[in-house]
Motif scaffolding. Structure first.
Motif, PDB file in Angstrom:
ATOM      1  N   VAL A 185       0.849  -1.197  -0.038  1.00 14.41           N
ATOM      2  CA  VAL A 185      -0.043   0.029  -0.158  1.00 14.41           C
ATOM      3  C   VAL A 185       0.819   1.256  -0.161  1.00 14.41           C
ATOM      4  O   VAL A 185       0.394   2.502  -0.020  1.00 14.41           O
ATOM      5  CB  VAL A 185      -1.013   0.090   1.304  1.00 14.41           C
ATOM      6  N   ASP A 186       2.152   1.131  -0.119  1.00  9.74           N
ATOM      7  CA  ASP A 186       2.975   2.293  -0.237  1.00  9.74           C
ATOM      8  C   ASP A 186       4.359   2.043  -1.038  1.00  9.74           C
ATOM      9  O   ASP A 186       5.366   1.595  -0.445  1.00  9.74           O
ATOM     10  CB  ASP A 186       3.650   2.690   1.445  1.00  9.74           C
ATOM     11  N   GLY A 210       2.664  -1.894   5.663  1.00 11.03           N
ATOM     12  CA  GLY A 210       2.056  -0.485   6.202  1.00 11.03           C
ATOM     13  C   GLY A 210       2.429   0.434   7.330  1.00 11.03           C
ATOM     14  O   GLY A 210       3.300  -0.066   8.166  1.00 11.03           O
ATOM     15  N   SER A 211       1.802   1.506   7.338  1.00 10.87           N
ATOM     16  CA  SER A 211       2.010   2.298   8.683  1.00 10.87           C
ATOM     17  C   SER A 211       1.307   1.954   9.777  1.00 10.87           C
ATOM     18  O   SER A 211       0.290   1.432   9.908  1.00 10.87           O
ATOM     19  CB  SER A 211       1.858   3.942   8.297  1.00 10.87           C
ATOM     20  N   ALA A 212       2.087   1.957  11.166  1.00 13.55           N
ATOM     21  CA  ALA A 212       1.457   1.973  12.291  1.00 13.55           C
ATOM     22  C   ALA A 212       0.379   3.295  12.700  1.00 13.55           C
ATOM     23  O   ALA A 212      -0.321   2.843  13.564  1.00 13.55           O
ATOM     24  CB  ALA A 212       2.448   1.576  13.367  1.00 13.55           C
ATOM     25  N   VAL A 219      -1.664  -2.725   5.235  1.00 14.61           N
ATOM     26  CA  VAL A 219      -1.714  -3.821   4.192  1.00 14.61           C
ATOM     27  C   VAL A 219      -3.016  -4.569   4.637  1.00 14.61           C
ATOM     28  O   VAL A 219      -3.764  -5.317   3.704  1.00 14.61           O
ATOM     29  CB  VAL A 219      -0.530  -4.522   3.924  1.00 14.61           C
ATOM     30  N   THR A 220      -2.961  -5.121   5.788  1.00 11.99           N
ATOM     31  CA  THR A 220      -4.037  -5.983   6.361  1.00 11.99           C
ATOM     32  C   THR A 220      -5.364  -5.649   6.210  1.00 11.99           C
ATOM     33  O   THR A 220      -6.015  -6.446   6.473  1.00 11.99           O
ATOM     34  CB  THR A 220      -3.775  -6.368   7.981  1.00 11.99           C
ATOM     35  N   ASP A 221      -5.769  -4.209   5.963  1.00 13.51           N
ATOM     36  CA  ASP A 221      -7.020  -3.757   5.650  1.00 13.51           C
ATOM     37  C   ASP A 221      -7.367  -3.805   4.178  1.00 13.51           C
ATOM     38  O   ASP A 221      -8.652  -3.285   3.813  1.00 13.51           O
ATOM     39  CB  ASP A 221      -7.092  -2.249   6.319  1.00 13.51           C
ATOM     40  N   ALA A 222      -6.549  -4.050   3.318  1.00 10.81           N
ATOM     41  CA  ALA A 222      -6.612  -4.007   1.698  1.00 10.81           C
ATOM     42  C   ALA A 222      -7.735  -5.046   1.430  1.00 10.81           C
ATOM     43  O   ALA A 222      -7.498  -6.360   1.802  1.00 10.81           O
ATOM     44  CB  ALA A 222      -5.155  -4.148   1.208  1.00 10.81           C
ATOM     45  N   PRO A 223      -8.775  -4.589   0.989  1.00 12.04           N
ATOM     46  CA  PRO A 223      -9.695  -5.844   0.491  1.00 12.04           C
ATOM     47  C   PRO A 223      -9.090  -6.957  -0.239  1.00 12.04           C
ATOM     48  O   PRO A 223      -9.434  -8.136   0.044  1.00 12.04           O
ATOM     49  CB  PRO A 223     -10.585  -5.091  -0.358  1.00 12.04           C
ATOM     50  N   ALA A 224      -8.011  -6.840  -1.298  1.00 11.59           N
ATOM     51  CA  ALA A 224      -7.447  -7.668  -1.976  1.00 11.59           C
ATOM     52  C   ALA A 224      -6.581  -8.710  -1.084  1.00 11.59           C
ATOM     53  O   ALA A 224      -6.729  -9.839  -1.521  1.00 11.59           O
ATOM     54  CB  ALA A 224      -6.683  -7.204  -3.239  1.00 11.59           C
TER      55      ALA A 224
END
Length: 284
Positions: A185-186, A210-212, A219-224
């Motif tokens: 994501v970045d 991704g960022s804290a 990344v863990t929130d990305a739907p894919a």
């Protein structure tokens, strides 16, 4: 497949030791975690003297043995700042870089640190401002790093939180790794990763998931990623780490944790099959 880093092959999933500072009151747990990491095949550990104000290096010295063959990578460019608004302050001047190397040698109990990253302020987490007296030209810093390498105090030079322009300037020095923020994501430093791949330089991303920070993407929130995890039986974090491994062969991971369960889960990211990554690539 291992990657040749600083003249030796290392497993592509290593260990970032920063979170060991959380175990200040349970040193035995820190030692056990490091021994388990070695058992799981970790032979690349990332540290810094300012992690836990020296505690993390002390734990590494106590836990690791020469026969483990672990490549220790440290960093300079910052120093502890107890009682300050931030726990760290910049320490960018050449004499501060040298002092930090000497401190690392003492706490790690080494005659030479295999790799030392010069942590600059070209990019990286927002909030810690660079004071005017800490604005130092990269050429002056690199000259000190070369001197330390020539003296045998460090084996190889890396860069962290660095710009593409500074990396290009530094290439003739001989750079073995780059640590910058990078994740699914970045991908702002995509061009830098490609340059490292072309130059056979290890790319060691921090913030690999991704960022804290609450307001920045994870990344863990990305739907894919969630969909790939649900279809494969792996966790979103494992899928996110595996994406980095599949992104390029020079990517080395140093996920950090203070728990055995998370350590073992991170190491299992290497088991995510290629077809899961192919499916993920089709979704992003």
């Amino acid at each position: 497949m291992p990657f040749a880093f600083a003249g030796r092959p290392v497993a592509r999933i290593g260990y970032g030791a920063m979170q060991l500072s959380r175990l200040r009151d349970d040193r035995a747990a820190g030692i056990a975690l490091l021994r388990r990491a070695v058992e799981l095949g970790v032979n690349h550990v990332d540290t810094a003297q300012f992690y836990g104000f020296g505690l993390v290096n002390e734990l590494l010295r106590e836990a690791l043995r020469p026969e483990d063959g672990v490549l220790i990578v440290s960093k300079v460019g910052a120093a502890p700042n107890p009682g300050g608004q931030f726990p760290l302050r910049f320490a960018q001047r050449p004499e501060e870089l040298r002092a930090a190397v000497e401190e690392n040698l003492t706490t790690l109990g080494l005659e030479q640190i295999p790799v030392v990253n010069l942590r600059r302020a070209d990019s990286g987490p927002v909030g810690l401002q660079l004071p005017d007296d800490q604005v130092v030209d990269a050429d002056d810093q690199l000259a000190e790093m070369i001197a330390l390498r020539d003296e045998g105090k460090i084996g190889a030079i890396g860069l962290s939180s660095v710009s593409l322009e500074v990396l290009r300037r530094a290439l003739p020095v001989g750079i073995d790794c780059v640590q910058n923020a990078y994740s699914l994501v970045d991908r702002r430093d995509e061009q830098m990763l490609e340059l490292c791949l072309a130059e056979n330089i290890a790319w060691v991303p921090y913030f690999p998931l991704g960022s804290a920070a609450p307001h920045l993407p994870k990344v863990t929130d990305a739907p894919a990623v969630i969909a790939a995890a649900e279809s494969s039986g792996f966790t979103p974090a494992q899928v996110g780490l595996a994406w980095l491994l599949h992104r390029a062969p020079n990517v080395l991971l140093i996920p950090g944790t203070a728990t055995l369960a998370h350590l073992e889960a991170n190491m299992a990211a290497g088991d995510v099959p290629a077809d899961v990554m192919d499916a993920l690539s089709a979704m992003i």
